[in-house]
Design a protein around this motif. Structure first.
Motif, PDB file in Angstrom:
ATOM      1  N   GLY A 115       0.811  -1.217   0.000  1.00  0.00           N
ATOM      2  CA  GLY A 115       0.000   0.000   0.000  1.00  0.00           C
ATOM      3  C   GLY A 115       0.842   1.264   0.000  1.00  0.00           C
ATOM      4  N   ILE A 172      -6.396   8.141  -2.981  1.00  0.00           N
ATOM      5  CA  ILE A 172      -6.823   6.861  -2.408  1.00  0.00           C
ATOM      6  C   ILE A 172      -6.576   6.840  -0.901  1.00  0.00           C
ATOM      7  N   PRO A 177      -6.754   4.356   2.662  1.00  0.00           N
ATOM      8  CA  PRO A 177      -6.822   2.965   3.121  1.00  0.00           C
ATOM      9  C   PRO A 177      -8.192   2.650   3.717  1.00  0.00           C
ATOM     10  N   SER A 178      -8.554   1.392   3.674  1.00  0.00           N
ATOM     11  CA  SER A 178      -9.826   0.960   4.249  1.00  0.00           C
ATOM     12  C   SER A 178      -9.669  -0.451   4.792  1.00  0.00           C
ATOM     13  N   LEU A 233     -12.515  -0.610  -1.006  1.00  0.00           N
ATOM     14  CA  LEU A 233     -11.340  -0.275  -1.815  1.00  0.00           C
ATOM     15  C   LEU A 233     -11.629  -0.468  -3.300  1.00  0.00           C
ATOM     16  N   GLN A 234     -12.384  -1.503  -3.615  1.00  0.00           N
ATOM     17  CA  GLN A 234     -12.738  -1.747  -5.014  1.00  0.00           C
ATOM     18  C   GLN A 234     -13.627  -0.627  -5.554  1.00  0.00           C
ATOM     19  N   GLN A 256     -13.810   2.424  -4.343  1.00  0.00           N
ATOM     20  CA  GLN A 256     -13.000   3.645  -4.368  1.00  0.00           C
ATOM     21  C   GLN A 256     -12.126   3.686  -5.614  1.00  0.00           C
ATOM     22  N   LEU A 274      -6.543   0.130  -6.635  1.00  0.00           N
ATOM     23  CA  LEU A 274      -7.024  -0.798  -5.608  1.00  0.00           C
ATOM     24  C   LEU A 274      -5.904  -1.105  -4.611  1.00  0.00           C
ATOM     25  N   GLY A 319      -4.663   1.238  -1.720  1.00  0.00           N
ATOM     26  CA  GLY A 319      -5.412   1.385  -0.474  1.00  0.00           C
ATOM     27  C   GLY A 319      -5.244   0.240   0.503  1.00  0.00           C
ATOM     28  N   VAL A 320      -4.452  -0.781   0.137  1.00  0.00           N
ATOM     29  CA  VAL A 320      -4.334  -1.932   1.034  1.00  0.00           C
ATOM     30  C   VAL A 320      -3.420  -1.610   2.213  1.00  0.00           C
TER      31      VAL A 320
END
Length: 346
Positions: free
Chosen positions: A262, A270, A272-273, A279-280, A282, A302, A305-306
């Motif tokens: 991330g 973006i 994080p979530s 996240l998808q 977003q 994608l 945001g991880v």
């Protein structure tokens, strides 16, 4: 109760040495003089050996620090907090207590003058690896000759380390600068293909200078949003992360890998979530806001945001370990792995 002979020899050691360590297994006390010569005393216990060692430590503390009863309790609390004053450093290395050595190694006041003595005191103790890791977090130690000695020891100690966090941290630390040779780095990288905790250390420390042992090349695509992905190092990093995630069976390996991924692919639009579906969504929204329609860019957004947030709560709630992590988190890992595959495919 110490024998008169041992008491006398210990007092001589205190007066002539700048550092003292105790080998509790061999029942010897070793002192280091100013000119780096070792003086060894073989103890002659008259009681239980562990109690005799305690008596030795009590004498050392009393004579060196003027503290009756043993190692000061407040220093035990402060050992790993770096709150030991510079005036105490050299004295703490003469009391034969490994906690005192830990305190000095983690002190904010540690300097070149004391470094050699700290590593000498740590030698052949159960805490040698821990102290070595503490020391290699300091920039001046990495540049010091002792730094290479520490890295060499930690590298040899790796096969005997079971704790995953220690494996990652040790790998991360020994990869600094020129602590180990390029050959040693390549060997460690190859070992990491099987023991992926090593690879996490690599992607944390060397994410822009990873070994390229399989001929990975950059993609010739002039797309701004994919510049960090299409470079040679970007491709090596993403392939490595895909390899780690494919074999994931340990929570800290997963957490730290997701954090690296991330952070490397972070994007100003973006956030994080903790939910993969958010996240998808977003990624799709930001893609449209950018006026683009490219699946690779969407995949990059994608992954931007991880973070460990995606896994921590699930793993904690179900006490997951081993292959159960992959199974329970398949809804999270599958889209991440699909995005990685897309970004590493020409």
């Amino acid at each position: 109760m110490l024998t008169p002979e041992d008491t006398l020899r210990l007092n001589v050691l205190i007066s002539t040495c700048v550092a003292i360590r105790i080998d509790v297994y061999k029942l010897v006390v070793v002192g280091l003089t100013k000119d780096k010569k070792e003086q060894t005393i073989t103890l002659n216990p008259t009681t239980d050996s562990s109690k005799y060692i305690q008596a030795v430590q009590k004498l050392l503390v009393n004579q060196v620090l003027g503290s009756m009863g043993g190692y000061p309790s407040y220093l035990k609390r402060w050992s790993r907090m770096g709150q030991v004053s510079s005036s105490n450093l050299t004295s703490l290395l003469k009391i034969g207590n490994i906690e005192a050595v830990v305190a000095v190694s983690n002190s904010q006041n540690l300097n070149d003058e004391v470094l050699d003595l700290v590593w000498w005191c740590a030698t052949n103790t159960d805490q040698q690896a821990e102290i070595g890791r503490f020391l290699l977090t300091r920039d001046f130690v990495v540049e010091h000759l002792v730094g290479k000695q520490i890295a060499s020891y930690l590298l040899e100690f790796l096969p005997f380390t079971d704790d995953t966090t220690q494996l990652i941290d040790t790998t991360n630390l020994v990869l600094q600068g020129d602590l180990i040779s390029h050959e040693a780095k390549d060997k460690l990288w190859k070992q990491g293909q099987r023991k992926t905790a090593f690879l996490v250390g690599f992607i944390e420390r060397m994410k822009n200078n990873l070994p390229n042992l399989d001929g990975t090349v950059a993609f010739n695509l002039d797309i701004k949003e994919l510049e960090c992905v299409n470079s040679e190092q970007g491709q090596i990093l993403l392939k490595t992360i895909a390899h780690i995630l494919k074999k994931i069976n340990q929570e800290h390996v997963l957490y730290r890998t997701l954090e690296v991924l991330g952070t490397y692919l972070s994007h100003p639009m973006i956030q994080p979530s903790a939910q993969i579906d958010q996240l998808q969504s977003q990624a799709q929204t930001v893609l449209e806001q950018l006026g683009l329609n490219d699946e690779k860019i969407k995949a990059r957004l994608l992954l931007a945001g991880v973070s460990e947030q995606l896994a921590v709560s699930t793993i904690s709630a179900h006490s997951l370990a081993g292959s159960a992590i992959r199974k329970k988190l398949s809804d999270v890992l599958t889209p991440i792995q699909a995005a990685l595959k897309l970004l590493t495919t020409p």
